[in-house]
Design a protein around this motif. Sequence first.
Motif, PDB file in Angstrom:
ATOM      1  N   ASP A 283       5.486  -3.029  -3.466  1.00  0.00           N
ATOM      2  CA  ASP A 283       5.314  -4.009  -2.530  1.00  0.00           C
ATOM      3  C   ASP A 283       5.519  -3.511  -0.778  1.00  0.00           C
ATOM      4  O   ASP A 283       6.123  -3.841   0.126  1.00  0.00           O
ATOM      5  N   LEU A 284       4.659  -2.297  -0.630  1.00  0.00           N
ATOM      6  CA  LEU A 284       4.671  -1.679   0.571  1.00  0.00           C
ATOM      7  C   LEU A 284       3.088  -1.746   0.913  1.00  0.00           C
ATOM      8  O   LEU A 284       2.277  -1.768   0.205  1.00  0.00           O
ATOM      9  N   PRO A 285       2.877  -1.669   2.378  1.00  0.00           N
ATOM     10  CA  PRO A 285       1.461  -1.803   2.738  1.00  0.00           C
ATOM     11  C   PRO A 285       1.054  -0.285   2.443  1.00  0.00           C
ATOM     12  O   PRO A 285       1.941   0.641   2.296  1.00  0.00           O
ATOM     13  N   PRO A 286      -0.322  -0.029   2.486  1.00  0.00           N
ATOM     14  CA  PRO A 286      -0.670   1.173   2.067  1.00  0.00           C
ATOM     15  C   PRO A 286      -0.268   2.242   3.038  1.00  0.00           C
ATOM     16  O   PRO A 286      -0.282   3.494   2.709  1.00  0.00           O
ATOM     17  N   ALA A 287      -0.135   2.092   4.394  1.00  0.00           N
ATOM     18  CA  ALA A 287      -0.064   3.330   5.159  1.00  0.00           C
ATOM     19  C   ALA A 287       1.531   3.648   4.941  1.00  0.00           C
ATOM     20  O   ALA A 287       1.983   4.630   4.922  1.00  0.00           O
ATOM     21  N   THR A 288       2.561   2.476   4.780  1.00  0.00           N
ATOM     22  CA  THR A 288       3.920   3.139   4.731  1.00  0.00           C
ATOM     23  C   THR A 288       4.058   3.785   3.335  1.00  0.00           C
ATOM     24  O   THR A 288       4.904   4.530   3.101  1.00  0.00           O
ATOM     25  N   PHE A 289       3.183   3.175   2.288  1.00  0.00           N
ATOM     26  CA  PHE A 289       3.554   3.876   0.854  1.00  0.00           C
ATOM     27  C   PHE A 289       3.089   5.368   1.060  1.00  0.00           C
ATOM     28  O   PHE A 289       3.725   6.103   0.609  1.00  0.00           O
TER      29      PHE A 289
END
Length: 305
Positions: A283-289
């Motif tokens: 449940d994270l955005p790609p950049a944060t992941f």
Amino acid sequence: MARNQASTALILRTIGIKEATYYARRQRLQKGNQARTYRGGRPQPGYSWTTDGKRISDEQIKEYLMELMAGEESAYGYRKLRICLQRKHQLIINKKKTYRLCKELDILMPQRQTKPRYPRRIARNRTIHRSNELWELDIKYGYIAGEDRFFYLMAVLDVYDRSVIDYHIGLNCEGKHAAQTLQRALWKRKVYQTEKKPVIRTDNGPQFISRIFEETCEHCQVEHERIPPKTPNLNAHIESFHASLERDCYQKHEFTTYHDAYQIVTEYIDFYNQRRIHGSLYDLPPATFRRQVAARQVPSFTVTL
């Protein structure tokens, strides 16, 4: 006669067929049964002229061709045989007629089979453990209602972290744009000069089978694999991005100009990378992941496809 027509009209009304439809179909059937007359182009004259004004029949030209095939010219195709006819017999003859006469004589050379410089590599099942192992490229169309024309979005997506690494938006989309987009993506991920580079997976679109795209893959030393026809499931991750783009962006906006489309789609891609929650990425955005995986704040996983 009038009674037959009246009974026919009554039957047609009963079964619900219009009289015009019935008679038009009957007329077409009658014409189809008639012998067709030839309405082709200009009939073949049966001869050719020489440069000094002499008329040479096709039968004589065939003899010339057989004489050539019995000599050193037997290895020639129809194009070179035409040159021999022009030089030896001063014939005014084009390549189409030479081809036709050679075909009638059954002396055409078999067509040469050329080996492609870049052999096709079929996409295979893979297990992905980290970013920059497998990238998918594909194209999505969009419609500009105010200008009544389409635009193209070509995106490069990392299968592991689901980021749109780079993209091309334009009113046309060619092989050179695919090559440029791939090069920019390699620079952005800082893998342009590394020894191990991602595998590039595409469909069989003209942009991805073009010479310039294959030359770019060879120059950048990346492996390019293509999915078989009618198997979009092998490009499932970028197809999923296209579905989100269609639902969350294209269907919510009516683009009036190309400038509007470019700005809105660019803003959506930034939202998709930086802020949109992705269920398969904790449940994270790609950049944060990507940042949290690099910092080991979330566990890594494998992607099997």
